[in-house]
Design an enzyme around this catalytic site. Structure first.
Site, PDB file in Angstrom:
ATOM      1  N   LYS A  83       0.856  -1.190   0.000  1.00 26.59           N
ATOM      2  CA  LYS A  83       0.000   0.000   0.000  1.00 26.59           C
ATOM      3  C   LYS A  83       0.890   1.238   0.000  1.00 26.59           C
ATOM      4  O   LYS A  83       1.754   1.409   0.878  1.00 26.59           O
ATOM      5  CB  LYS A  83      -0.874  -0.048   1.244  1.00 26.59           C
ATOM      6  CG  LYS A  83      -2.226   0.573   1.074  1.00 26.59           C
ATOM      7  CD  LYS A  83      -3.108   0.157   2.223  1.00 26.59           C
ATOM      8  CE  LYS A  83      -4.325   1.015   2.303  1.00 26.59           C
ATOM      9  NZ  LYS A  83      -5.068   0.785   3.534  1.00 26.59           N
TER      10      LYS A  83
HETATM   11  C1  E4P Z   1      -8.220   1.878   3.289  1.00 26.43           C
HETATM   12  O1  E4P Z   1      -7.524   0.999   2.855  1.00 26.43           O
HETATM   13  C2  E4P Z   1      -8.124   2.419   4.646  1.00 26.43           C
HETATM   14  O2  E4P Z   1      -7.506   1.471   5.487  1.00 26.43           O
HETATM   15  C3  E4P Z   1      -9.452   2.695   5.272  1.00 26.43           C
HETATM   16  O3  E4P Z   1     -10.511   2.284   4.465  1.00 26.43           O
HETATM   17  C4  E4P Z   1      -9.559   4.056   5.844  1.00 26.43           C
HETATM   18  O4  E4P Z   1     -10.827   4.165   6.453  1.00 26.43           O
HETATM   19  P1  E4P Z   1     -11.183   5.269   7.551  1.00 26.43           P
HETATM   20  O5  E4P Z   1     -11.484   6.537   6.835  1.00 26.43           O
HETATM   21  O6  E4P Z   1     -12.381   4.706   8.237  1.00 26.43           O
HETATM   22  O7  E4P Z   1      -9.988   5.381   8.462  1.00 26.43           O
END
Ligand code: E4P
Length: 218
Positions: A83
């Site tokens: 990521k």
């Molecule tokens: C995406 O890969 C992130 O880990 C996640 O969806 C972020 O979500 P949040 O806005 O609830 O922190």
């Protein structure tokens, strides 16, 4: 549609994996920090639970650092997807990692042009953050629609992974728009499968069964 769980909590992951509804897992530094464990330890354990794409996020912000971390994470298990943040150095790293056959999930996407560039760089997944856009009085789902449309227009192979999902309607809308995947928190996965009429109907059936000869069994 691929459904991923957005979690680094192995108890949560085991719970939904046992139902057979999970295709993969996404984590981020915040989710990993909540576990009190190291990223490496958590990712290795998750890879033993779910046989699908497991996103592990780099914390470097320079090209060399992202590539180095990305290679290390990818070496942990064949299912690891690296990521990478949607910044210029990140896209350079995505290009290099893609040329080495390492899959990437480009994260923190908040606009269609960002998504277009991530696809050009060779991202495997693009993660538009729906909930955070909605939180800022924007329209997160409109962004999903734009990205799906642009990728479709040009046959771009990057998969749209709806992220920052807050409730079941986000999942339904993303699916209707043709998002390839959604990453969903544990609580929302349970909300997806729940319906009050299922609970009422089941309670009634069990009650009636108890009144039948043999208690409704056999
Ligand atoms: C995406 O890969 C992130 O880990 C996640 O969806 C972020 O979500 P949040 O806005 O609830 O922190």
């Amino acid at each position: 549609m691929e459904i991923f769980i957005d979690s680094a909590d192995v108890a949560e992951i085991r719970d939904v994996a046992a139902m057979g509804v999970i295709d993969g897992v996404t984590t981020n530094p915040t989710l990993v920090a909540r576990t009190g464990r190291s990223l490496r330890e958590v990712i290795v354990e998750i890879c033993e639970i779910v046989d699908g794409p497991i996103s592990a996020e780099v914390i470097s912000t320079d090209y060399e650092g992202i590539v180095r971390e990305g290679r290390q994470l990818a070496a942990l298990h064949r299912n690891v997807v690296v990521k990478v943040p949607l910044i210029a150095e990140g896209l350079k790293a995505v290009r290099t990692l893609a040329s080495e056959g390492i899959r990437t999930n480009v994260t923190l996407c908040f606009s269609a042009p960002q998504a277009l560039l991530a696809a050009k760089a060779g991202a495997t997944y693009i993660s538009p953050f729906i909930g955070r856009i909605d939180d800022a009085a924007g329209d997160g789902m409109a962004l999903v629609e734009q990205i799906v449309g642009i990728y479709r227009n040009y046959g771009l192979r990057t998969k749209v992974l709806a992220a920052s999902i807050r409730h079941p309607v986000h999942v339904v809308q993303a699916a209707r728009l043709g998002a390839h995947a959604a990453t969903v928190p544990h609580k929302v996965i349970h909300q997806l499968l729940s319906h009050p009429l299922t609970d009422v109907g089941l309670a009634r059936f069990l009650e009636d069964a108890r009144r039948s000869p043999g208690g409704g069994r056999g």
